[in-house]
Design an enzyme around this catalytic site. Structure first.
Site, PDB file in Angstrom:
ATOM      1  N   LYS A   1       0.850  -1.265   0.047  1.00 27.66           N
ATOM      2  CA  LYS A   1      -0.093  -0.020  -0.228  1.00 27.66           C
ATOM      3  C   LYS A   1       1.008   1.308  -0.086  1.00 27.66           C
ATOM      4  O   LYS A   1       1.734   1.183   0.817  1.00 27.66           O
ATOM      5  CB  LYS A   1      -1.035  -0.145   1.160  1.00 27.66           C
ATOM      6  CG  LYS A   1      -1.925   1.018   1.135  1.00 27.66           C
ATOM      7  CD  LYS A   1      -2.869   0.844   2.256  1.00 27.66           C
ATOM      8  CE  LYS A   1      -3.937   1.933   2.587  1.00 27.66           C
ATOM      9  NZ  LYS A   1      -4.701   1.923   3.847  1.00 27.66           N
TER      10      LYS A   1
ATOM     11  N   SER B   1      -9.783   2.277   2.534  1.00 25.54           N
ATOM     12  CA  SER B   1      -8.853   2.856   1.622  1.00 25.54           C
ATOM     13  C   SER B   1      -7.938   2.101   0.889  1.00 25.54           C
ATOM     14  O   SER B   1      -7.452   2.390  -0.107  1.00 25.54           O
ATOM     15  CB  SER B   1      -7.988   3.895   2.266  1.00 25.54           C
ATOM     16  OG  SER B   1      -7.333   3.396   3.490  1.00 25.54           O
TER      17      SER B   1
ATOM     18  N   SER C   1     -10.371   0.068   6.746  1.00 20.11           N
ATOM     19  CA  SER C   1      -9.754  -0.005   5.374  1.00 20.11           C
ATOM     20  C   SER C   1      -9.187  -1.130   4.886  1.00 20.11           C
ATOM     21  O   SER C   1      -8.693  -1.385   3.858  1.00 20.11           O
ATOM     22  CB  SER C   1      -8.557   1.122   5.218  1.00 20.11           C
ATOM     23  OG  SER C   1      -9.587   2.475   4.882  1.00 20.11           O
TER      24      SER C   1
HETATM   25  N1  GLN Z   1     -13.591   4.746   5.543  1.00 21.27           N
HETATM   26  C1  GLN Z   1     -12.943   5.240   6.838  1.00 21.27           C
HETATM   27  C2  GLN Z   1     -12.505   6.749   6.701  1.00 21.27           C
HETATM   28  O1  GLN Z   1     -12.881   7.287   5.712  1.00 21.27           O
HETATM   29  C3  GLN Z   1     -11.800   4.369   7.059  1.00 21.27           C
HETATM   30  C4  GLN Z   1     -10.618   4.642   6.513  1.00 21.27           C
HETATM   31  C5  GLN Z   1      -9.341   3.646   6.871  1.00 21.27           C
HETATM   32  O2  GLN Z   1      -9.646   2.758   7.576  1.00 21.27           O
HETATM   33  N2  GLN Z   1      -8.109   4.246   6.589  1.00 21.27           N
HETATM   34  O3  GLN Z   1     -12.105   7.063   7.533  1.00 21.27           O
END
Ligand code: GLN
Length: 493
Positions: A76, A156, A180
């Protein structure tokens, strides 16, 4: 080669059925062929991959190979990689080449892994659909048979999940601040685990919300996730929140079975609005566990309903503080101005996308004098109650089973007009981050439109072993064998 799991590939490499270099060339060719359609990788790293594969072959020949020798992975693009551009999918970090390596990727290198490239994500990991990446959205390799609309991979870590699902990598690193790892795993039909907060070092991972961020793996199977987690985890003196604990043999734990385990079914997750097929899959998952020898118990987590609301105070608050460092002076992009203040404004104005700006605004607001007590402090108090609920329940049960996400993958463009609707994706995943407990998503079935759905296993702090064992039991019973329409074929080098 593409049909082998990570565990099977590691065994085949040790038997010299093919070389790490052959394997890497096969995967690199697949990335080159499919990435233009999926946009799962921001920066492929073929030269690095070839070097690492050659080193893995030497180690394998000498009988000194690490546990992941020759295994091709996606990384990532939030993990700093020495000498390799690390963007966090933001314009502001587009020119950033870190002079250091994150601890997690350092561990993977130590164990012989091969890095195929840096995978796409929502900008600074803020999002649930990969729509906010400054490098363009990721496309889910799955499509609905009924229409060809491009679907989101979740977020994400959507690039990592799409790469694993499309068989462009045997596994990938990911991070989970509010879901995410687990939500994209569910959307793409792969497995993923967010370990306990502190299990993997955060050192060298671009920070979003430091008290919530946790690294973990995405892979095709629960066992593959366990093998990756064994490498990624471990105490790191460079991260003051890293846990000084032994790393157990997670892969062995994933084979333990669930006989005699007590599985909790949290009442509060049964919302009226839950789509019937997700409710049905959840029931199915519970029956599978009962048939495998576990017992089921109703439990209550009364404060979980505040999880999402408090997450969207705590996460932006920490993000606004963490992102203050991108000022045009120390990292990445800089846009000149007439004076220092206008240089800051120009740099941040041009460097951050709309969702990141929204979070910085919300975060600054809830931390500001006069609102700090009303919002931030209050959210932290509720957070303590969310954790207490879990700890109370874990006195009676060993793990919990819930759905991972309230829907299957949606189309690019859907839910994009309303940020609050997008935030609802995280309703089942966020409580585990607020409490710091481990959570895993495992593909369990398909919805009526042929898209994958995951089930989530939650466990006690530092008891990833039970979480993996329960996940593996669900995986075995589900026998999920469906494949996305877009994937690497079975070609020999
Ligand atoms: N969807 C969540 C957010 O937008 C989680 C994102 C994440 O876990 N990095 O904050």
């Amino acid at each position: 080669m593409f049909s082998l799991t990570l565990a099977e590939t590691a065994a085949a490499l040790r038997k010299r059925q093919f070389s790490a270099s052959e394997l890497t060339e096969t995967y690199l060719a697949a990335v080159e062929a499919l990435n233009p359609r999926l946009n799962a990788f921001i920066t492929p790293t073929p030269e690095l991959a070839r070097e690492q594969a050659a080193a893995a072959d030497r180690a394998l020949a000498a009988g000194e190979a690490g546990p992941l020798a020759g295994i091709p992975l996606g990384i990532k693009d939030l993990f700093c990689t020495k000498g390799v551009r690390t963007t966090a999918a933001s314009r502001i970090l587009a020119p950033f080449v870190p002079p250091y390596e994150s601890t997690v990727t350092e561990h993977l290198r130590r164990d012989g892994a091969v890095f195929l490239g840096k995978t796409n994500l929502d900008e600074f990991a803020m999002g649930s659909s990969n729509i906010t990446s400054a490098f363009g959205p990721v496309t889910n390799p799955w499509t609905r048979p009924s229409d060809a609309a491009p679907l989101v991979p979740g977020g994400s870590s959507g690039g990592s999940a799409a790469a694993v699902a499309a068989r462009l990598a045997l596994g990938a690193t990911a991070t989970d601040t509010g879901g995410s790892i687990r939500q994209p795993a569910s959307f793409c039909g792969v497995a993923g685990i967010k370990p306990t907060y502190g299990r993997c070092s955060r050192w060298g991972i671009v920070a979003f919300a430091s008290s919530l961020d946790q690294a973990g793996p995405l892979a095709r199977t629960v066992e593959d996730c366990a093998l990756l987690l064994n490498s990624m985890a471990g105490f790191d003196p460079k991260d003051s929140t890293s846990a000084d604990r032994q790393v157990p043999d997670f892969a062995a734990a994933s084979r333990r079975g669930v006989k005699g385990l007590r599985i909790g079914v949290p009442r509060e997750y049964q919302s009226d609005g839950m789509p019937p097929e997700i409710a049905a899959l959840w029931q199915q998952g519970l029956s599978w566990l009962r048939e495998a020898g576990a017992t089921l118990h109703d439990v209550s987590l009364p404060h979980t309903k505040y999880g999402l609301a408090t997450y969207y105070i705590v996460a932006p608050a920490e993000a606004s503080a963490n992102l203050a460092r991108y000022d045009g002076v120390r990292f990445g992009a800089r846009v000149e101005g007439e004076d220092l203040d206008s240089m800051y404004e120009n740099t941040r104005g041009a460097g951050f996308g709309a969702e990141v700006k929204r979070r910085v605004l919300i975060g600054t607001y809830v931390l500001s004098a006069g609102y700090y007590d009303a919002y931030y402090l209050r959210a932290q108090k509720v957070r303590a109650l969310i954790l207490r609920d879990f700890l109370d329940v874990f006195r009676d049960v060993d793990a919990l089973l819930t759905p991972t996400a309230p829907s299957a993958a949606f189309a690019q463009g859907e839910r994009m007009d309303d940020p609050v609707k997008m935030y609802l994706n995280d309703v089942f995943t966020v409580p585990a981050n607020m409490a710091g407990i481990p959570g895993l998503s495992v593909p369990a079935g398909l919805d009526a439109r042929g898209l994958p759905l995951g089930l989530q296993v939650l466990g006690k702090p530092f008891d990833e072993e039970t979480v993996l064992a329960v996940g593996a039991a669900v995986e075995k019973a589900a026998g999920f064998a469906a494949l996305p329409s877009l994937r690497a074929g079975e070609a020999r080098p």
